[in-house]
Scaffold this motif. Structure first.
Motif, mmCIF file in Angstrom:
data_model
loop_
_atom_site.group_PDB
_atom_site.id
_atom_site.type_symbol
_atom_site.label_atom_id
_atom_site.label_comp_id
_atom_site.label_asym_id
_atom_site.label_seq_id
_atom_site.Cartn_x
_atom_site.Cartn_y
_atom_site.Cartn_z
ATOM 1 N N SER A 13 52.688 38.978 105.154
ATOM 2 C CA SER A 13 51.624 38.182 104.572
ATOM 3 C C SER A 13 52.193 37.193 103.544
ATOM 4 C CB SER A 13 50.661 39.151 103.888
ATOM 5 O OG SER A 13 49.575 38.478 103.344
ATOM 6 N N GLY A 14 51.753 35.947 103.617
ATOM 7 C CA GLY A 14 52.197 34.927 102.664
ATOM 8 C C GLY A 14 53.340 34.069 103.180
ATOM 9 N N SER A 15 53.866 34.375 104.370
ATOM 10 C CA SER A 15 55.025 33.623 104.885
ATOM 11 C C SER A 15 54.661 32.212 105.335
ATOM 12 C CB SER A 15 55.650 34.354 106.073
ATOM 13 O OG SER A 15 55.973 35.668 105.731
ATOM 14 N N GLY A 16 53.399 32.043 105.707
ATOM 15 C CA GLY A 16 52.975 30.713 106.152
ATOM 16 C C GLY A 16 52.509 30.674 107.604
ATOM 17 N N LYS A 17 52.178 31.828 108.176
ATOM 18 C CA LYS A 17 51.711 31.861 109.575
ATOM 19 C C LYS A 17 50.471 31.007 109.760
ATOM 20 C CE LYS A 17 50.825 36.202 109.709
ATOM 21 N NZ LYS A 17 51.234 36.751 108.447
ATOM 22 N N SER A 18 49.451 31.247 108.939
ATOM 23 C CA SER A 18 48.186 30.519 109.134
ATOM 24 C C SER A 18 48.407 29.018 108.987
ATOM 25 C CB SER A 18 47.135 30.948 108.118
ATOM 26 O OG SER A 18 47.050 32.328 108.080
ATOM 27 N N THR A 19 49.259 28.643 108.028
ATOM 28 C CA THR A 19 49.539 27.216 107.813
ATOM 29 C C THR A 19 50.175 26.617 109.071
ATOM 30 O OG1 THR A 19 49.923 27.717 105.486
ATOM 31 C CG2 THR A 19 50.751 25.606 106.272
ATOM 32 N N LEU A 20 51.110 27.338 109.666
ATOM 33 C CA LEU A 20 51.791 26.811 110.854
ATOM 34 C C LEU A 20 50.878 26.833 112.080
ATOM 35 C CD1 LEU A 20 55.389 28.250 110.265
ATOM 36 C CD2 LEU A 20 54.672 25.853 110.145
ATOM 37 N N GLY A 136 49.677 31.686 94.576
ATOM 38 C CA GLY A 136 49.245 30.281 94.699
ATOM 39 C C GLY A 136 48.023 30.139 95.584
ATOM 40 N N ARG A 137 47.935 30.975 96.642
ATOM 41 C CA ARG A 137 46.789 30.881 97.555
ATOM 42 C C ARG A 137 45.508 31.290 96.830
ATOM 43 N NH1 ARG A 137 47.526 34.030 103.051
ATOM 44 N NH2 ARG A 137 46.547 35.682 101.860
ATOM 45 N N GLY A 138 45.668 32.203 95.867
ATOM 46 C CA GLY A 138 44.569 32.474 94.932
ATOM 47 C C GLY A 138 43.372 33.213 95.501
ATOM 48 N N VAL A 167 62.435 29.686 109.791
ATOM 49 C CA VAL A 167 62.487 29.885 108.343
ATOM 50 C C VAL A 167 61.563 28.856 107.701
ATOM 51 C CG1 VAL A 167 63.965 29.899 106.302
ATOM 52 C CG2 VAL A 167 64.839 30.777 108.477
ATOM 53 N N ASN A 168 60.523 29.362 107.050
ATOM 54 C CA ASN A 168 59.554 28.451 106.424
ATOM 55 C C ASN A 168 59.904 28.291 104.945
ATOM 56 O OD1 ASN A 168 57.382 26.865 105.758
ATOM 57 N ND2 ASN A 168 55.916 28.565 105.734
ATOM 58 N N ASP A 169 60.927 27.436 104.713
ATOM 59 C CA ASP A 169 61.334 27.122 103.344
ATOM 60 C C ASP A 169 60.722 25.750 103.048
ATOM 61 O OD1 ASP A 169 62.540 26.805 100.966
ATOM 62 O OD2 ASP A 169 64.576 27.185 101.643
ATOM 63 N N SER A 170 61.323 24.701 103.606
ATOM 64 C CA SER A 170 60.641 23.409 103.562
ATOM 65 C C SER A 170 59.583 23.410 104.667
ATOM 66 C CB SER A 170 61.656 22.285 103.802
ATOM 67 O OG SER A 170 61.029 21.219 104.492
HETATM 68 P P1 ADP Z 1 50.094 33.813 105.942
HETATM 69 O O1 ADP Z 1 49.089 33.329 106.962
HETATM 70 O O2 ADP Z 1 51.421 34.114 106.566
HETATM 71 O O3 ADP Z 1 49.603 34.939 105.089
HETATM 72 P P2 ADP Z 1 49.571 31.248 104.607
HETATM 73 O O4 ADP Z 1 49.755 30.247 105.728
HETATM 74 O O5 ADP Z 1 48.204 31.564 104.157
HETATM 75 O O6 ADP Z 1 50.391 32.603 104.949
HETATM 76 O O7 ADP Z 1 50.463 30.703 103.388
HETATM 77 C C1 ADP Z 1 50.450 31.346 102.125
HETATM 78 C C2 ADP Z 1 50.425 30.278 101.003
HETATM 79 O O8 ADP Z 1 51.698 29.608 100.977
HETATM 80 C C3 ADP Z 1 49.371 29.202 101.236
HETATM 81 O O9 ADP Z 1 48.799 28.860 99.988
HETATM 82 C C4 ADP Z 1 50.178 28.027 101.825
HETATM 83 O O10 ADP Z 1 49.592 26.786 101.511
HETATM 84 C C5 ADP Z 1 51.539 28.197 101.151
HETATM 85 N N1 ADP Z 1 52.691 27.744 101.955
HETATM 86 C C6 ADP Z 1 52.844 27.785 103.304
HETATM 87 N N2 ADP Z 1 54.060 27.295 103.671
HETATM 88 C C7 ADP Z 1 54.690 26.950 102.512
HETATM 89 C C8 ADP Z 1 55.994 26.378 102.225
HETATM 90 N N3 ADP Z 1 56.879 26.082 103.179
HETATM 91 N N4 ADP Z 1 56.300 26.169 100.935
HETATM 92 C C9 ADP Z 1 55.415 26.479 99.944
HETATM 93 N N5 ADP Z 1 54.182 27.000 100.134
HETATM 94 C C10 ADP Z 1 53.826 27.240 101.419
#
Ligand code: ADP
Ligand code: 5GP
Length: 188
Positions: A13-20, A136-138, A167-170
């Motif tokens: 959780s928090g890695s950025g799956k939903s964002t991607l 940060g997602r809050g 790798v979700n860094d940038s």
């Molecule tokens: P997950 O679905 O894996 O739990 P989210 O996609 O919700 O993760 O991402 C968690 C938080 O990190 C969100 O607030 C998102 O905007 C932020 N985030 C995603 N990718 C990055 C990144 N490469 N660098 C910094 N913040 C990121």
């Protein structure tokens, strides 16, 4: 023969799956998102039938007993998540499908769909960075966050079971890499 291809996203959780997942859907309209069922309450602006189908733990257990899931996991205590057969079977006749599931669910779906599926593991740079992102997602309580972080190191060991690790860094770099990987997979 069913037509669709399957992309599975897994990660702590928090890695950025939903964002991607959201990014990929904005770039490629051949994908439908598999809406999972869960027994956790809605978070933030989440709506029933959009991000998830929300059920009580009792309702969820009834669906397990009725054999309604392709796969399900108790990802955190009393927090069930699962893929409903009714969601995916009809969709796969005509669309490609994206899954956002936990690491065990990812392995189950990969076993189930085989070569038709691409299992992508999203890796954040560190557990500290996962914490920063969840903060940060809050929308996650401190207690819920600790549960998630406590599991993260274990979940990271599943990276080796995936077909590819992003790798979700940038974020920009991860998005570009994702598009390249998915386009290649779809053209195979
Ligand atoms: P997950 O679905 O894996 O739990 P989210 O996609 O919700 O993760 O991402 C968690 C938080 O990190 C969100 O607030 C998102 O905007 C932020 N985030 C995603 N990718 C990055 C990144 N490469 N660098 C910094 N913040 C990121
Ligand atoms: P969240 O509560 O942050 O939305 O999701 C928690 C975890 O459950 C994430 O790792 C997410 O990928 C996973 N998850 C969501 N839906 C499913 C599902 O249908 N099956 C499984 N196994 N995990 C899921």
């Amino acid at each position: 023969m069913k037509k669709g291809k399957v992309i599975i996203f897994s990660a702590p959780s928090g890695s950025g799956k939903s964002t991607l997942v959201r990014y990929l859907m904005s770039k490629d309209d051949s994908f439908t998102f598999s809406i999972s069922a869960t027994s956790r309450p809605p978070r933030g602006e989440e709506r029933n039938g959009v991000e998830y189908f929300f059920f009580s733990p009792e309702e969820f257990r009834e669906k397990i007993a009725a054999g309604e899931f392709v796969e399900y996991e108790e990802v955190y205590k009393d927090r069930f998540y699962g893929t409903l057969k009714s969601q995916v079977e009809a969709q796969l006749e005509k669309n490609n499908i994206l899954f956002d599931v936990d690491v065990k669910g990812g392995c189950s779906l990969k076993n189930y769909y085989g070569d038709r599926a691409l299992f992508i593991f999203v890796q954040a740079p560190s557990v500290d960075e996962l914490r920063n992102r969840l903060v940060g997602r809050g929308d996650t309580s401190p207690e819920e966050m600790e549960k998630r972080l406590a599991k993260a190191e274990y979940e990271m060991t599943f990276a080796q079971r995936a077909d590819v690790v992003i790798v979700n860094d940038s974020l920009e770099k991860a998005q570009a890499e994702l598009l390249e990987i998915v386009n290649k997979f779809l053209s195979e």
